[in-house]
Enzyme design. Sequence first.
Site, PDB file in Angstrom:
ATOM      1  N   ASP A 155      32.338  -3.788   5.857  1.00 58.05           N
ATOM      2  CA  ASP A 155      33.087  -2.525   5.855  1.00 58.05           C
ATOM      3  C   ASP A 155      32.084  -1.376   5.766  1.00 58.05           C
ATOM      4  O   ASP A 155      30.883  -1.600   5.647  1.00 58.05           O
ATOM      5  CB  ASP A 155      34.087  -2.482   4.686  1.00 58.05           C
ATOM      6  CG  ASP A 155      33.396  -2.458   3.328  1.00 58.05           C
ATOM      7  OD1 ASP A 155      32.418  -3.218   3.160  1.00 58.05           O
ATOM      8  OD2 ASP A 155      33.800  -1.683   2.444  1.00 58.05           O
ATOM      9  N   HIS A 469      32.127 -11.489   9.433  1.00 57.47           N
ATOM     10  CA  HIS A 469      33.099 -10.406   9.222  1.00 57.47           C
ATOM     11  C   HIS A 469      32.293  -9.123   9.023  1.00 57.47           C
ATOM     12  O   HIS A 469      31.970  -8.730   7.901  1.00 57.47           O
ATOM     13  CB  HIS A 469      33.953 -10.719   7.987  1.00 57.47           C
ATOM     14  CG  HIS A 469      35.030  -9.714   7.718  1.00 57.47           C
ATOM     15  ND1 HIS A 469      36.290  -9.810   8.267  1.00 57.47           N
ATOM     16  CD2 HIS A 469      35.060  -8.596   6.960  1.00 57.47           C
ATOM     17  CE1 HIS A 469      37.048  -8.807   7.860  1.00 57.47           C
ATOM     18  NE2 HIS A 469      36.317  -8.049   7.053  1.00 57.47           N
ATOM     19  N   ASP A 514      32.929 -20.026   9.845  1.00 60.89           N
ATOM     20  CA  ASP A 514      32.184 -19.057  10.648  1.00 60.89           C
ATOM     21  C   ASP A 514      33.167 -18.380  11.607  1.00 60.89           C
ATOM     22  O   ASP A 514      33.144 -18.610  12.807  1.00 60.89           O
ATOM     23  CB  ASP A 514      31.048 -19.763  11.408  1.00 60.89           C
ATOM     24  CG  ASP A 514      30.226 -18.762  12.209  1.00 60.89           C
ATOM     25  OD1 ASP A 514      30.341 -17.548  11.944  1.00 60.89           O
ATOM     26  OD2 ASP A 514      29.467 -19.204  13.092  1.00 60.89           O
ATOM     27  N   GLU A 523      31.809 -12.673   5.224  1.00 55.71           N
ATOM     28  CA  GLU A 523      31.370 -11.286   5.311  1.00 55.71           C
ATOM     29  C   GLU A 523      29.877 -11.251   4.998  1.00 55.71           C
ATOM     30  O   GLU A 523      29.269 -12.282   4.657  1.00 55.71           O
ATOM     31  CB  GLU A 523      32.170 -10.397   4.339  1.00 55.71           C
ATOM     32  CG  GLU A 523      31.948  -8.914   4.627  1.00 55.71           C
ATOM     33  CD  GLU A 523      32.954  -7.964   3.977  1.00 55.71           C
ATOM     34  OE1 GLU A 523      33.888  -8.410   3.296  1.00 55.71           O
ATOM     35  OE2 GLU A 523      32.777  -6.744   4.183  1.00 55.71           O
TER      36      GLU A 523
END
Length: 545
Positions: A155, A469, A514, A523
Site C-alpha cells: 500500500d 501484493h 504466491d 505482501e
Amino acid sequence: MSEHNVRAITVNQIGYPAGGRKIALFTGGVHKYRVLDAGTGVSVFSGETSAALADKSSGANVHAGDFSAVTAPGRYFIEAENGTGSAEFVIGERPYGELQKGLLKAFYFYRCGAELSGEYAGPWGHAACHLAEGTVIGQPGVKLDSSGGWHDAGDYGKYSGPGAKAVADLLLAFEWYPAAFSDAFTLPESDGKTPDVLLECKVELDWLFKMQETVSGGVYHKLTTAGFPGLDVMPEDDTGELFFSPVSAAATGDFAGVMAMAARVYKPWDGEYAARCLGAAESAWRWLELHTEEPGFTNPPEITTGEYGDNVDHDERFWAAAELYRTTGEEVYHQAVQTLARQLFPKFALGWADMGGYGTLAYLLTGKEQTDEGLYRTLQEGLLEEADRLVAVSEQDGYRISLREEDYIWGSNMLVMNNAMLLLAAERFSGNLSYADCALDHLHYLLGRNVLDISYVTGYGDRPVRHPHHRPSVGDGVEEPVPGLVSGGPDRGLHDEYVREHLEGRPAAQCFADHELSYSTNEVTIYWNSPAVFVAARFNGETGR
Ligand code: G3I
Ligand code: 9MR
Ligand code: ZN
C-alpha cells in the site's frame, strides 16, 4: 502434503559461501545424491542424506545432505538417485553481493514523492506521487507538507514506527558491516563519497522530520489516505486526500530512537545533518517526558488503513533513551534507561511493535565502561540466552530455522530475519561464530531452502515470488514484479479470503500463496526488507565462515 508444488531437494537458490557449511534439504525417501557442476555436468561430490526428521511446522519428512566438502567456486546443482534435482546455485567467496544490493535497491523502488526514472528504475519507473499537503486530523484547516519517504508496503501509506524500524536496521547494518556497503549501487544522489545506504536512509529521515509536530515535538503516527486504494492503482494515480493521524507515544519513541542513531551515524559524513537529527530526537524526548501515560494508538474513525496499533510504549521509550545515551553520553538518558529497563516488555524483540531489542543493542554498544554493570550483564546474558533458545529451536526444526509452529504469523519472514539479526548480535557480543552459522541457515530458508522451495525475494533465485501484493507490481503492466522485495511469508492464521479458500488445513509453513490477492502472506514491506539487508550484509562484509 501437496507434492505438486514441492521440489524434493531444496537449497539456497542463490548459493553458499565457499568456506562454510553447505546443506541441502530433501523430502521423500532416503536419498543418495550427487553434486554436479552446472556447466559441465560432471559430478564433484556424492553423498547420502541423514535420517529423516518429521517436521511439524512444514508437515514434511526432512533429511539433510551435507556437501560442505565442495569448496571450489562454481555453479552447481544437486541430483538424487531417483533423478529429482535442485535449483542451480553458486559456491563462491561472497555469493550474496548482488542479493544485498537488490534488497537495498528495493528502498529506492519504495520511494514516494519523486519520479522513479528509467535510468534508475528500469522498466519499473513511475511518475512522482503523493505530493499534496496532508490534513491534520483533529486540527481543522491545518494542512502540512507530507511528501517524500518510502511507501510502507504494497500500500502507499507511510507509518512512522515501521519506517523507523527499517532505517534502524539499515543504519545498524552499516555500523556493523561497513565493508558490505562500499560498492555504490547507483542512486540519483550518489556522489562517490557518501555510502548509498546513507543516501537512501536520508530519504526516509527527511520525511520523518515532517511527521514531527513543530511545537510539541510529538510525532504523528501515520500519514495515509482514508482507505486503501484499489490493487492496480499506481502511486501517481492514488490522489485521495492525505491525512496525518494523531501523535502517539510509540511513534514519538521510535522517532527519537532512530534520529538519535542517525545523529551518530551521519556525523562523519554531514555534521549539520547529524545535528539536526539530534535536535529532533531531543525534542521528541521532551514530548515523551511530558506525556508519561499515553493511550495506545488506534485508528481515528475516518481512517481504515494499516493501524499499527501498539498498547505498550515502554519499549519505544527504552530504545529512545538508550540511543540518546549512546549518542550524547548525558546522564539524564542513562537514568531513564535504567528506570525503563525495570518495566516488563520484551528486551530482545526487533519490531515493528516490540522495539525493546534496539534499546538493548544500543545499551550494549555503549560499552561496559559507560554503563551500569548489573544492567549491562543482565542484558548481555539475556541476549545470549535468547540466542541459545533460537539455536535450540533451529536444531529441532526440519528447515533449520528458529520458528516454532505458532511463529508462522503475518510477516513470519520478518521474524526469520529478526531472529537472524539477534543471532548475529550474539555472535558479536560473544565472539562465537556458531551463532552466525545459525543465522545463515535463516538466510538459506528465505532464499529457497524451505518446504515450498520458493525464494521469498522477488527477482532472486530460480523460483522467486512472482505475484506479490504490491500495487506498483500489479498496476505497472510489467510482467516481472519489482525486484528485491521480501514477501511476508507463511501465516497459519489464514488472514485473507484467498488463503482461507485455498490453504485450509495446510501445515504452518505451507500457509503461503504466491498470489497478488493474498495480502496476509504475500505482501511486501520496507521493514521485512531491512533485516534481510542486515543479514546479507553480515555475510558480505565480514570474513569468517
Ligand atoms: O503477536 C500475536 C501472537 O501473539 C499471536 O499468536 C498471533 C496469532 O495470529 O498473532 C500475533 O499478532 C499478529 C501480529 O501481526 C504480529 O505482529 C496478528 O495476528 C496479525 O494480524 C498482525 O498482522 C499485522 C497486519 O498489518 C495486520 O494488522 C502485521 O504484523 C503487519 O505487518 C501488517 O502491516 C500492514 C499494514 O497494516 C499496512 N501496510 C502493509 C502492512 C503489511 O501487510
Ligand atoms: O491492500 C491492503 C494491504 O496493503 C494491507 O496490508 C491489508 C491489511 O490491512 O489490507 C489490504 O487491503 C485489503 C483490505 O484490508 C480488505 N479488502 C481487500 C483489500 C486488498 O485489496
Ligand atoms: Zn507516493
